[in-house]
Design a protein around this motif. Structure first.
Motif, PDB file in Angstrom:
ATOM      1  N   ASN A  58       0.847  -1.194   0.000  1.00 50.18           N
ATOM      2  CA  ASN A  58       0.000   0.000   0.000  1.00 50.18           C
ATOM      3  C   ASN A  58       0.884   1.247   0.000  1.00 50.18           C
ATOM      4  O   ASN A  58       1.174   1.824   1.050  1.00 50.18           O
ATOM      5  N   PRO A  59       1.364   1.652  -1.191  1.00 49.76           N
ATOM      6  CA  PRO A  59       2.358   2.731  -1.272  1.00 49.76           C
ATOM      7  C   PRO A  59       1.926   4.053  -0.639  1.00 49.76           C
ATOM      8  O   PRO A  59       2.777   4.882  -0.302  1.00 49.76           O
ATOM      9  N   ALA A  60       0.632   4.257  -0.466  1.00 52.34           N
ATOM     10  CA  ALA A  60       0.173   5.500   0.184  1.00 52.34           C
ATOM     11  C   ALA A  60       0.759   5.615   1.588  1.00 52.34           C
ATOM     12  O   ALA A  60       0.910   6.729   2.118  1.00 52.34           O
ATOM     13  N   LEU A  61       1.081   4.484   2.196  1.00 50.65           N
ATOM     14  CA  LEU A  61       1.653   4.503   3.550  1.00 50.65           C
ATOM     15  C   LEU A  61       3.005   5.211   3.600  1.00 50.65           C
ATOM     16  O   LEU A  61       3.433   5.663   4.665  1.00 50.65           O
ATOM     17  N   ALA A  62       3.671   5.308   2.454  1.00 48.87           N
ATOM     18  CA  ALA A  62       4.979   5.988   2.432  1.00 48.87           C
ATOM     19  C   ALA A  62       4.849   7.439   2.889  1.00 48.87           C
ATOM     20  O   ALA A  62       5.766   7.998   3.490  1.00 48.87           O
ATOM     21  N   GLN A  63       3.700   8.014   2.595  1.00 49.51           N
ATOM     22  CA  GLN A  63       3.480   9.431   2.969  1.00 49.51           C
ATOM     23  C   GLN A  63       3.353   9.595   4.476  1.00 49.51           C
ATOM     24  O   GLN A  63       3.446  10.719   4.982  1.00 49.51           O
ATOM     25  N   GLU A  64       3.106   8.509   5.175  1.00 51.73           N
ATOM     26  CA  GLU A  64       2.902   8.599   6.627  1.00 51.73           C
ATOM     27  C   GLU A  64       4.182   8.356   7.423  1.00 51.73           C
ATOM     28  O   GLU A  64       4.192   8.474   8.642  1.00 51.73           O
ATOM     29  N   VAL A  65       5.251   8.000   6.727  1.00 45.62           N
ATOM     30  CA  VAL A  65       6.517   7.748   7.421  1.00 45.62           C
ATOM     31  C   VAL A  65       7.103   9.071   7.902  1.00 45.62           C
ATOM     32  O   VAL A  65       7.160  10.044   7.155  1.00 45.62           O
ATOM     33  N   GLU A  66       7.479   9.102   9.166  1.00 42.26           N
ATOM     34  CA  GLU A  66       8.106  10.318   9.706  1.00 42.26           C
ATOM     35  C   GLU A  66       9.529  10.409   9.198  1.00 42.26           C
ATOM     36  O   GLU A  66      10.328   9.500   9.392  1.00 42.26           O
ATOM     37  N   LEU A  67       9.823  11.521   8.570  1.00 43.35           N
ATOM     38  CA  LEU A  67      11.149  11.695   7.974  1.00 43.35           C
ATOM     39  C   LEU A  67      11.807  12.941   8.531  1.00 43.35           C
ATOM     40  O   LEU A  67      11.126  13.834   9.029  1.00 43.35           O
ATOM     41  N   PRO A  68      13.138  13.022   8.423  1.00 46.75           N
ATOM     42  CA  PRO A  68      13.820  14.250   8.827  1.00 46.75           C
ATOM     43  C   PRO A  68      13.287  15.438   8.016  1.00 46.75           C
ATOM     44  O   PRO A  68      12.667  15.252   6.964  1.00 46.75           O
ATOM     45  N   SER A  69      13.548  16.656   8.501  1.00 42.99           N
ATOM     46  CA  SER A  69      12.967  17.829   7.850  1.00 42.99           C
ATOM     47  C   SER A  69      13.779  18.305   6.645  1.00 42.99           C
ATOM     48  O   SER A  69      13.262  19.035   5.803  1.00 42.99           O
ATOM     49  N   SER A  70      15.040  17.915   6.566  1.00 35.94           N
ATOM     50  CA  SER A  70      15.814  18.336   5.395  1.00 35.94           C
ATOM     51  C   SER A  70      16.677  17.180   4.903  1.00 35.94           C
ATOM     52  O   SER A  70      17.031  16.269   5.674  1.00 35.94           O
ATOM     53  N   ILE A  71      17.034  17.225   3.629  1.00 35.45           N
ATOM     54  CA  ILE A  71      17.816  16.144   3.033  1.00 35.45           C
ATOM     55  C   ILE A  71      19.185  16.012   3.702  1.00 35.45           C
ATOM     56  O   ILE A  71      19.753  14.918   3.764  1.00 35.45           O
ATOM     57  N   ASP A  72      19.683  17.108   4.244  1.00 35.08           N
ATOM     58  CA  ASP A  72      20.988  17.049   4.933  1.00 35.08           C
ATOM     59  C   ASP A  72      20.934  16.140   6.154  1.00 35.08           C
ATOM     60  O   ASP A  72      21.966  15.658   6.618  1.00 35.08           O
ATOM     61  N   GLN A  73      19.752  15.951   6.682  1.00 34.63           N
ATOM     62  CA  GLN A  73      19.596  15.088   7.857  1.00 34.63           C
ATOM     63  C   GLN A  73      19.303  13.638   7.478  1.00 34.63           C
ATOM     64  O   GLN A  73      19.217  12.778   8.356  1.00 34.63           O
ATOM     65  N   VAL A  74      19.115  13.387   6.202  1.00 37.49           N
ATOM     66  CA  VAL A  74      18.838  12.021   5.748  1.00 37.49           C
ATOM     67  C   VAL A  74      20.167  11.323   5.494  1.00 37.49           C
ATOM     68  O   VAL A  74      20.918  11.710   4.599  1.00 37.49           O
ATOM     69  N   LYS A  75      20.436  10.317   6.294  1.00 37.75           N
ATOM     70  CA  LYS A  75      21.710   9.605   6.134  1.00 37.75           C
ATOM     71  C   LYS A  75      21.516   8.400   5.208  1.00 37.75           C
ATOM     72  O   LYS A  75      20.417   7.860   5.090  1.00 37.75           O
ATOM     73  N   SER A  76      22.598   7.988   4.582  1.00 38.67           N
ATOM     74  CA  SER A  76      22.488   6.878   3.616  1.00 38.67           C
ATOM     75  C   SER A  76      23.591   5.853   3.846  1.00 38.67           C
ATOM     76  O   SER A  76      24.177   5.323   2.915  1.00 38.67           O
ATOM     77  N   SER A  77      23.852   5.588   5.120  1.00 36.52           N
ATOM     78  CA  SER A  77      24.832   4.555   5.467  1.00 36.52           C
ATOM     79  C   SER A  77      24.207   3.172   5.298  1.00 36.52           C
ATOM     80  O   SER A  77      23.063   3.047   4.879  1.00 36.52           O
ATOM     81  N   GLY A  78      24.928   2.146   5.705  1.00 38.38           N
ATOM     82  CA  GLY A  78      24.414   0.790   5.617  1.00 38.38           C
ATOM     83  C   GLY A  78      23.502   0.398   6.765  1.00 38.38           C
ATOM     84  O   GLY A  78      22.983  -0.728   6.799  1.00 38.38           O
ATOM     85  N   PHE A  79      23.258   1.302   7.720  1.00 42.52           N
ATOM     86  CA  PHE A  79      22.338   1.045   8.832  1.00 42.52           C
ATOM     87  C   PHE A  79      20.917   0.980   8.281  1.00 42.52           C
ATOM     88  O   PHE A  79      20.487   1.839   7.524  1.00 42.52           O
ATOM     89  N   VAL A  80      20.192  -0.047   8.664  1.00 41.36           N
ATOM     90  CA  VAL A  80      18.889  -0.304   8.049  1.00 41.36           C
ATOM     91  C   VAL A  80      17.925   0.873   8.186  1.00 41.36           C
ATOM     92  O   VAL A  80      17.161   1.172   7.263  1.00 41.36           O
ATOM     93  N   LYS A  81      17.970   1.561   9.318  1.00 39.92           N
ATOM     94  CA  LYS A  81      17.056   2.709   9.487  1.00 39.92           C
ATOM     95  C   LYS A  81      17.404   3.826   8.508  1.00 39.92           C
ATOM     96  O   LYS A  81      16.519   4.519   8.003  1.00 39.92           O
TER      97      LYS A  81
END
Ligand SMILES: [Mg+2]
Length: 254
Positions: free
Chosen positions: A162-185
């Motif tokens: 149900n891809p609409a659920l993606a909109q409900e995921v709490e995300l950081p407020s800016s891309i600079d705070q989005v990390k892309s390491s190998g940690f699953v979260k």
């Protein structure tokens, strides 16, 4: 929405990201498929462990007539690790520590520090089965048994269903705070960020690769979701043309 869309979406994202794995964000720009560069130095269009294990999962479900058989999936992982089954040219590369340890020792890693993205990257086929949350957790636990990994897999399968659920995921407020390491979260958040901040397959996976660091897995996870939502036909033809291992993909789909 079909498995084929998600699998090709994942494989193309993985292959786009392979040349840039471990590179810092901002130190490169991915605009398409390239090869014979980066740490892995693979030919253009080569996907990695992510897609191979996703296909190993899919092939088991196919062989079992749509049923999720955890023991059988584990056997396919062993065939991949020891014999190169499900890998392009039978070349197994980019294997995560928890995955290698779990396969060789026969038990999934359950420590809090064993929460790499190695189960999230291969869980997508379960979205196309009637697997319960507990079964999804069991399939994660073949290699990644800690609850952080298991719950990330459950959440991602729910989003694929149900891809609409993606909109409900709490995300950081800016891309600079989005990390892309190998940690699953990090991988989960980065993939959802890319999906919710773009409107087509191409932009989603390019954004995922250009996040840097674990480029292939971020783009594999984001690509599965974008592939499913936008469909196989939305994947740029020039990328599909050079994608390797399409014969392996086709024989593993159910
Ligand atoms: Mg990989």
């Amino acid at each position: 929405m079909a498995l084929r869309d998600a699998v090709y979406g994942a494989a193309v994202g993985d292959a786009l990201g392979v040349p840039y794995e471990f590179k810092a964000r901002g130190s490169f720009e991915c605009t398409g498929m390239v090869g014979f560069t980066g740490f892995h130095f693979q030919p253009t269009g080569t996907w990695s462990d992510d897609t191979a294990l996703l296909l190993a999962t899919s092939a088991s479900i196919k062989a079992k007539g749509g049923r999720v058989d955890v023991a059988d999936i584990r056997l396919n992982f062993e065939d991949w690790y020891y014999d190169g089954e499900f890998a392009i040219d039978k070349n197994v590369f980019d294997v995560g520590n928890s995955t290698a340890g779990a396969i060789t020792e026969g038990i999934g890693r359950s420590g809090v520090n064993s929460n790499g993205n190695g189960s999230l990257m291969r869980i997508a086929p379960l979205a196309y089965t009637d697997a319960s949350d507990d079964v999804i957790r069991e399939v994660s636990a073949i290699t990644h048994a800690h609850e952080i990994s298991c719950e990330a897999c459950v959440q991602f399968v729910h989003i694929l269903r149900n891809p609409a659920l993606a909109q409900e995921v709490e995300l950081p407020s800016s891309i600079d705070q989005v990390k892309s390491s190998g940690f699953v979260k990090h991988t989960f958040e980065a993939a959802i960020w890319c999906f919710t901040h773009t409107s087509n397959y191409r932009d989603c996976v390019l954004m995922a690769v250009n996040m840097g660091d674990d480029t292939d897995t971020t783009a594999c996870v984001a690509g599965a979701l974008a592939g499913e939502v936008y469909g196989y036909d939305a994947i740029p033809a020039e990328w599909l043309e050079v994608l390797r291992g399409k014969d392996i993909i086709e024989r593993c789909l159910f």
